[in-house]
Design a protein around this motif. Structure first.
Motif, short mmCIF file in Angstrom:
data_model
loop_
_atom_site.label_atom_id
_atom_site.label_comp_id
_atom_site.label_asym_id
_atom_site.label_seq_id
_atom_site.Cartn_x
_atom_site.Cartn_y
_atom_site.Cartn_z
N HIS A 131 0.87 -1.08 -0.06
CA HIS A 131 0.27 0.03 -0.13
C HIS A 131 0.89 1.01 -0.03
CE1 HIS A 131 -3.36 -2.38 0.68
NE2 HIS A 131 -3.34 -2.77 2.01
N ASP A 132 1.84 1.16 0.84
CA ASP A 132 2.96 2.55 1.11
C ASP A 132 3.33 2.90 -0.44
OD1 ASP A 132 3.08 0.40 3.24
OD2 ASP A 132 3.94 1.97 4.27
N LEU A 134 2.28 2.47 -3.38
CA LEU A 134 1.08 3.25 -4.21
C LEU A 134 0.82 4.67 -3.74
CD1 LEU A 134 -1.97 0.62 -4.82
CD2 LEU A 134 -0.36 1.68 -6.52
N PRO A 157 -2.57 -4.30 -4.02
CA PRO A 157 -1.82 -3.88 -3.18
C PRO A 157 -2.27 -4.70 -1.55
CG PRO A 157 -3.53 -2.24 -3.52
CD PRO A 157 -3.60 -3.30 -4.63
N GLU A 159 -0.94 -5.38 2.58
CA GLU A 159 -0.48 -4.38 3.82
C GLU A 159 1.04 -4.95 4.13
OE1 GLU A 159 0.49 -2.33 6.82
OE2 GLU A 159 -1.65 -2.08 5.76
N GLY A 184 -2.58 -9.25 -2.19
CA GLY A 184 -3.59 -8.34 -1.72
C GLY A 184 -4.81 -8.87 -1.85
N LEU A 193 -7.91 3.29 -7.32
CA LEU A 193 -7.08 3.08 -6.24
C LEU A 193 -6.68 4.99 -6.23
CD1 LEU A 193 -5.06 -0.02 -6.91
CD2 LEU A 193 -6.35 0.56 -4.79
N TRP A 197 -7.38 7.44 -2.92
CA TRP A 197 -6.52 7.93 -2.38
C TRP A 197 -6.79 9.67 -2.33
CZ3 TRP A 197 -2.94 11.53 -4.26
CH2 TRP A 197 -1.91 12.11 -3.46
N THR A 236 -7.46 -4.21 3.26
CA THR A 236 -7.61 -3.29 1.84
C THR A 236 -6.88 -2.00 1.67
OG1 THR A 236 -9.56 -2.15 2.76
CG2 THR A 236 -10.05 -4.74 2.06
N PHE A 237 -6.99 -1.40 0.72
CA PHE A 237 -6.13 -0.33 0.69
C PHE A 237 -7.12 0.94 1.30
CE2 PHE A 237 -5.21 3.62 -2.30
CZ PHE A 237 -3.81 3.59 -1.86
N ASP A 238 -8.47 0.71 1.03
CA ASP A 238 -9.25 1.82 1.74
C ASP A 238 -9.03 1.67 3.33
OD1 ASP A 238 -10.57 2.58 -0.56
OD2 ASP A 238 -12.15 0.98 -0.24
N TYR A 240 -6.28 0.61 4.84
CA TYR A 240 -4.98 1.23 5.09
C TYR A 240 -5.08 2.99 4.96
CZ TYR A 240 -0.53 3.30 3.75
OH TYR A 240 0.81 3.74 3.33
#
Length: 253
Positions: A131-132, A134, A157, A159, A184, A193, A197, A236-238, A240
């Motif tokens: 994630h980081d 992205l 992505p 974690e 992921g 994504l 963000w 998940t990205f959300d 995160y």
């Protein structure tokens, strides 16, 4: 108690691997260019590397750079590990390094092959992007008024803490060769994504999806860097974004 050396042990992944291993009661040596007492540039090697590796049972190799030198660094590390009689070398790689002709991926694949031919006991784990990463990419792309994204590309992505836990577990086990990939929980378009963000950070930017050219772009567009059949990650990205931004902290236009 096992003595474990973590290269790149001050980085995004290596720091968490070292913390996890120490929490489990193991002696951990952190190697990076500036971390005392094991401050070593792996691209140069030398006596300080031999000192860092002496008496180590397992090496977890997290150090990497996109500016070149990974193969040379791996060569120095492997030679030092042989001299020290290290029993297990664990390496973190990337899903798709054998399918996507992208320079950094090709270097990671070359290091995998060095490790496989090293004569050491070895384990290689490939994962999808953190994630980081992205977020760092989106921060760069959001500097102009319009974010330009490669059209038709998705990502999966994961974690980084979950990867750290898996690596720590592998380091404490026997050499296992190439283990199952770790992806992921979601495959999502870069457009999706990026917009997530932007929403989470409160940035106001247009988003344009731009077709690119070349073999690497085609391989990314075809999903060579994805592993939907190994979507074993949980965060998940959300999730995160929500955890890192703490309900709006860090928002800016």
């Amino acid at each position: 108690m096992t003595t474990i050396l973590v290269t790149g042990g001050t980085g995004t992944l290596g720091r968490l691997v070292a913390e996890r291993l120490r929490a489990d009661g193991h002696e951990v040596r952190v190697l990076s260019r500036h971390a005392q007492p094991y401050a070593v540039d792996l691209r140069e090697g030398g006596p300080a590397l031999d000192t860092a590796v002496a008496g180590v049972d397992t090496v977890v190799h997290c150090a990497s750079t996109q500016t070149g030198g990974d193969e040379k660094a791996a060569g120095h590390l492997i030679a030092a590990a042989r001299r020290a009689g290290v029993g297990h070398l664990v390496y973190i790689s990337i899903v798709g390094v054998d399918r996507v002709p992208f320079g950094y991926y090709q270097a990671k694949l070359a290091v995998e092959r060095q490790i496989e031919a090293s004569g050491l006991g070895w384990t290689v784990l490939r994962t999808t992007q953190f994630h980081d990463l992205l977020v760092r990419i989106f921060q760069g792309l959001a500097k102009p008024p319009v974010m330009l994204l490669p059209a038709g590309v998705s990502d999966q992505p994961i974690e980084v803490a979950e990867v750290a836990g898996r690596l720590a577990g592998l380091a404490l086990g026997a050499p296992a060769g190439r283990v199952d990939d770790m992806g992921g929980p979601e495959v999502r378009t870069l457009d999706s994504l990026a917009r997530a963000w932007l929403d989470a950070t409160g940035r106001r930017r247009g988003v344009a999806n731009v077709p690119l050219f070349g073999r690497a772009y085609r391989a990314f567009r075809e999903g060579g860097h994805l592993t939907p059949e190994r979507a074993v990650g949980k965060g998940t990205f959300d999730e995160y974004l929500a955890a890192r931004l703490d309900g709006g902290a860090g928002r800016r236009a």
